[in-house]
Design a protein around this motif. Structure first.
Motif, PDB file in Angstrom:
ATOM      1  N   ALA A 100      -9.599  -8.099 -11.875  1.00 56.81           N
ATOM      2  CA  ALA A 100      -8.493  -7.781 -11.745  1.00 56.81           C
ATOM      3  C   ALA A 100      -8.430  -5.612 -11.710  1.00 56.81           C
ATOM      4  O   ALA A 100      -7.922  -5.551 -10.256  1.00 56.81           O
ATOM      5  CB  ALA A 100      -7.801  -7.707 -12.548  1.00 56.81           C
ATOM      6  N   VAL A 101      -9.431  -4.990 -12.147  1.00 55.23           N
ATOM      7  CA  VAL A 101      -9.339  -3.378 -11.995  1.00 55.23           C
ATOM      8  C   VAL A 101      -9.981  -3.143 -10.647  1.00 55.23           C
ATOM      9  O   VAL A 101      -9.900  -2.186  -9.940  1.00 55.23           O
ATOM     10  CB  VAL A 101     -10.736  -3.273 -12.735  1.00 55.23           C
ATOM     11  N   ALA A 102     -10.677  -4.398 -10.015  1.00 54.33           N
ATOM     12  CA  ALA A 102     -11.143  -3.913  -8.175  1.00 54.33           C
ATOM     13  C   ALA A 102     -10.074  -3.833  -7.594  1.00 54.33           C
ATOM     14  O   ALA A 102      -9.745  -3.624  -6.596  1.00 54.33           O
ATOM     15  CB  ALA A 102     -12.839  -5.126  -7.969  1.00 54.33           C
ATOM     16  N   PHE A 103      -8.857  -5.643  -7.273  1.00 59.61           N
ATOM     17  CA  PHE A 103      -8.346  -5.124  -6.764  1.00 59.61           C
ATOM     18  C   PHE A 103      -7.756  -4.712  -6.701  1.00 59.61           C
ATOM     19  O   PHE A 103      -6.440  -3.915  -6.172  1.00 59.61           O
ATOM     20  CB  PHE A 103      -8.116  -6.878  -7.149  1.00 59.61           C
ATOM     21  N   ALA A 104      -7.164  -3.850  -7.750  1.00 60.78           N
ATOM     22  CA  ALA A 104      -5.815  -3.300  -8.138  1.00 60.78           C
ATOM     23  C   ALA A 104      -6.668  -1.699  -7.790  1.00 60.78           C
ATOM     24  O   ALA A 104      -5.111  -0.971  -7.460  1.00 60.78           O
ATOM     25  CB  ALA A 104      -5.708  -2.825  -9.769  1.00 60.78           C
ATOM     26  N   LEU A 105      -8.012  -0.924  -7.564  1.00 57.46           N
ATOM     27  CA  LEU A 105      -8.364  -0.240  -6.960  1.00 57.46           C
ATOM     28  C   LEU A 105      -7.869  -0.236  -5.355  1.00 57.46           C
ATOM     29  O   LEU A 105      -7.622   0.958  -5.342  1.00 57.46           O
ATOM     30  CB  LEU A 105      -9.345   0.380  -7.722  1.00 57.46           C
ATOM     31  N   CYS A 106      -8.395  -1.272  -5.618  1.00 57.68           N
ATOM     32  CA  CYS A 106      -8.114  -1.679  -3.539  1.00 57.68           C
ATOM     33  C   CYS A 106      -7.000  -1.342  -2.965  1.00 57.68           C
ATOM     34  O   CYS A 106      -6.783  -1.052  -2.307  1.00 57.68           O
ATOM     35  CB  CYS A 106      -8.822  -2.961  -3.057  1.00 57.68           C
ATOM     36  N   SER A 107      -6.175  -1.549  -4.264  1.00 58.06           N
ATOM     37  CA  SER A 107      -4.459  -1.806  -3.528  1.00 58.06           C
ATOM     38  C   SER A 107      -4.013  -0.185  -4.027  1.00 58.06           C
ATOM     39  O   SER A 107      -3.354   0.203  -2.452  1.00 58.06           O
ATOM     40  CB  SER A 107      -3.565  -2.687  -4.775  1.00 58.06           C
ATOM     41  N   LEU A 108      -4.559   0.723  -4.702  1.00 57.85           N
ATOM     42  CA  LEU A 108      -4.408   2.044  -4.860  1.00 57.85           C
ATOM     43  C   LEU A 108      -5.280   2.720  -3.568  1.00 57.85           C
ATOM     44  O   LEU A 108      -4.757   3.534  -3.316  1.00 57.85           O
ATOM     45  CB  LEU A 108      -4.451   2.608  -6.242  1.00 57.85           C
ATOM     46  N   TRP A 109      -6.074   2.621  -3.143  1.00 61.22           N
ATOM     47  CA  TRP A 109      -6.736   2.896  -2.046  1.00 61.22           C
ATOM     48  C   TRP A 109      -6.046   2.671  -1.360  1.00 61.22           C
ATOM     49  O   TRP A 109      -6.034   3.466  -0.106  1.00 61.22           O
ATOM     50  CB  TRP A 109      -8.387   2.767  -2.117  1.00 61.22           C
ATOM     51  N   MET A 110      -5.940   1.777  -0.276  1.00 62.45           N
ATOM     52  CA  MET A 110      -5.091   1.481   0.625  1.00 62.45           C
ATOM     53  C   MET A 110      -3.681   2.167   0.816  1.00 62.45           C
ATOM     54  O   MET A 110      -3.320   2.385   2.062  1.00 62.45           O
ATOM     55  CB  MET A 110      -4.716  -0.463   0.881  1.00 62.45           C
ATOM     56  N   ILE A 111      -3.067   2.060  -0.236  1.00 64.17           N
ATOM     57  CA  ILE A 111      -1.202   2.885  -0.040  1.00 64.17           C
ATOM     58  C   ILE A 111      -1.521   3.966  -0.008  1.00 64.17           C
ATOM     59  O   ILE A 111      -1.024   5.016  -0.253  1.00 64.17           O
ATOM     60  CB  ILE A 111      -0.584   2.037  -0.812  1.00 64.17           C
ATOM     61  N   ALA A 112      -2.928   4.330  -0.427  1.00 65.49           N
ATOM     62  CA  ALA A 112      -3.345   6.588  -0.563  1.00 65.49           C
ATOM     63  C   ALA A 112      -2.728   6.859   1.252  1.00 65.49           C
ATOM     64  O   ALA A 112      -2.293   7.805   1.495  1.00 65.49           O
ATOM     65  CB  ALA A 112      -4.163   6.157  -0.788  1.00 65.49           C
ATOM     66  N   LYS A 113      -2.832   6.259   2.014  1.00 57.93           N
ATOM     67  CA  LYS A 113      -1.871   6.505   3.575  1.00 57.93           C
ATOM     68  C   LYS A 113      -1.104   5.716   3.016  1.00 57.93           C
ATOM     69  O   LYS A 113      -1.163   5.043   3.933  1.00 57.93           O
ATOM     70  CB  LYS A 113      -3.191   6.605   4.548  1.00 57.93           C
ATOM     71  N   VAL A 114       0.055   6.297   3.018  1.00 53.72           N
ATOM     72  CA  VAL A 114       1.618   5.205   3.151  1.00 53.72           C
ATOM     73  C   VAL A 114       2.049   5.560   4.664  1.00 53.72           C
ATOM     74  O   VAL A 114       2.836   4.770   4.592  1.00 53.72           O
ATOM     75  CB  VAL A 114       2.698   6.126   2.778  1.00 53.72           C
ATOM     76  N   ASP A 115       1.600   5.981   5.674  1.00 53.24           N
ATOM     77  CA  ASP A 115       2.111   6.305   7.117  1.00 53.24           C
ATOM     78  C   ASP A 115       1.998   5.095   7.594  1.00 53.24           C
ATOM     79  O   ASP A 115       2.258   4.750   8.628  1.00 53.24           O
ATOM     80  CB  ASP A 115       1.629   7.184   7.209  1.00 53.24           C
ATOM     81  N   PHE A 116       0.876   4.454   7.193  1.00 48.87           N
ATOM     82  CA  PHE A 116       0.468   3.442   7.835  1.00 48.87           C
ATOM     83  C   PHE A 116       0.627   1.923   7.500  1.00 48.87           C
ATOM     84  O   PHE A 116      -0.365   1.467   6.724  1.00 48.87           O
ATOM     85  CB  PHE A 116      -2.055   3.567   7.377  1.00 48.87           C
ATOM     86  N   SER A 117       1.659   0.920   7.999  1.00 48.01           N
ATOM     87  CA  SER A 117       2.183   0.163   7.881  1.00 48.01           C
ATOM     88  C   SER A 117       0.748  -1.132   7.487  1.00 48.01           C
ATOM     89  O   SER A 117       1.393  -1.800   6.375  1.00 48.01           O
ATOM     90  CB  SER A 117       3.061  -0.333   9.208  1.00 48.01           C
TER      91      SER A 117
END
Length: 367
Positions: A100-117
């Motif tokens: 769960a920690v791994a996937f949660a960090l991946c989620s934050l890493w992905m949405i760090a660029k909010v302009d990319f849909s």
């Protein structure tokens, strides 16, 4: 027992059985499904399970470096080094918490660029996967995502939420097959109201070093959240400032894992993320003097302060780590075995039904 369930339950799923109906578990099904897929491809084996656990830890290291790189390579390397030191003591087993920690960090890493849909959608899917592994991640995930979620465009917010919804669809199917009452009992009512009071160890009765580690945990989390607030007030429209606040809130949201069973392992699994953020938090809190000597050495100074704080605040842990690391360099797998090799150097293997299980000592193997 914990690792045994990771070997047995996914194999039962491959045989057509369902969690909460045919066998009992108080964790989400996400990690079991990942392990089932791995066993279907490579066989049901302890080495496959631990390879998945290693993959989770590599994802955590990659994510923390990708997130921290927004403050420079030096700060990112410091966070990576601290995370690696602490993860080294968590073993390789593929537990639902580390997943769960791994996937949660991946989620934050992905949405760090909010302009990319597409990144918003992928971030939602990773966040949903974290919830599938650990339902008790819900509040921490919401709190950590909110600072960046508010920066998204309306359509990207919908994409993020649709990513979560799409990932949680299998849980809805499971609710239909198993029954909503049974699923609610297994994932919420039983672990929260029945199991948790029975497994809870009172804080004041714990050993002194555990109470000290809890104080360190709370202090570091307070520092991280303060740095995130300072960063957002300094750069309210910048995604990296909101990202720091989000990941700090995620680390703070993991505190309940240490409190639900107050021992060293649970404390360590809730402490490794907040401690790895120390270089970033100190970097943000240091005065920003661009063009001056302090501005040039600011990343290195933040790293030096963070590692010095580790040496002073967790001196016993650091001494133990350095000893363990030096012994690992001299391990017989790294160089020729010495004549006085202990049994624990290579492990003792027990065979059952064509499968081998590793133990460290003869006493454990005999038991």
């Amino acid at each position: 027992m914990d690792e045994g369930s990771l070997l047995v339950y996914p194999e039962l799923i491959l045989k057509g059985q369902l969690p909460y109906r045919d066998f009992e578990t108080v964790y989400g099904p996400g990690n079991l499904w990942v392990l089932s897929a791995a066993y279907a491809l490579f066989g049901t084996d302890m080495s496959v399970e631990r390879a998945v656990g290693l993959a989770y830890r590599l994802i955590i290291l990659l994510s923390i470096f990708g997130i921290a790189q927004r403050w420079g390579t030096i700060a990112a390397a410091g966070s990576l080094a601290l995370m690696g030191m602490l993860l080294a003591f968590t073993g390789f087993f593929a537990g639902s918490w580390i997943a769960a920690v791994a996937f949660a960090l991946c989620s934050l890493w992905m949405i760090a660029k909010v302009d990319f849909s597409w990144r918003c959608f992928a971030g939602g899917m990773f966040g949903g996967t974290a919830l599938l592994c650990r339902v008790d991640f819900g509040l921490a995930l919401i709190a950590s995502t909110l600072p960046l979620f508010l920066l998204m465009k309306r359509e990207d917010k919908y994409r993020y939420l649709s990513g979560i919804g799409l990932t949680l669809l299998p849980l809805g199917w499971l609710m239909v097959v198993v029954g909503p009452g049974q699923l609610l009992h297994s994932l919420f009512l039983f672990p929260v109201f029945h199991l948790n009071p029975a497994r809870h160890l009172p804080i004041l009765s714990a050993e002194g070093y555990l109470v000290y580690l809890l104080c360190v945990h709370l202090l570091v989390n307070a520092l991280n959240v303060a740095a995130g607030i300072v960063a957002v007030r300094r750069e309210p429209a910048q995604t990296r400032s909101r990202l720091l606040l989000g990941i700090a809130l995620l680390g703070f949201g993991l505190t309940h894992y240490a409190l639900q069973r107050f021992d060293f392992n649970h404390m360590l699994f809730s402490l490794f993320l907040p401690l790895s953020l120390l270089p970033l938090s100190i970097f943000v809190l240091l005065p920003d003097k661009s063009g001056t000597l302090l501005g040039r050495i600011r990343p290195g100074l933040a790293l030096l302060i963070a590692f010095t704080a580790m040496q002073v605040g967790l001196s016993q842990f650091c001494l133990f780590y350095y000893k363990w690391f030096s012994e690992g360099i001299r391990h017989p797998f790294a160089r020729e075995a010495s004549t006085k090799r202990h049994d624990s150097d290579l492990g003792i293997f027990i065979m059952r039904n064509g499968r081998s299980f590793a133990f460290r000592t003869e006493e454990e193997a005999s038991a």
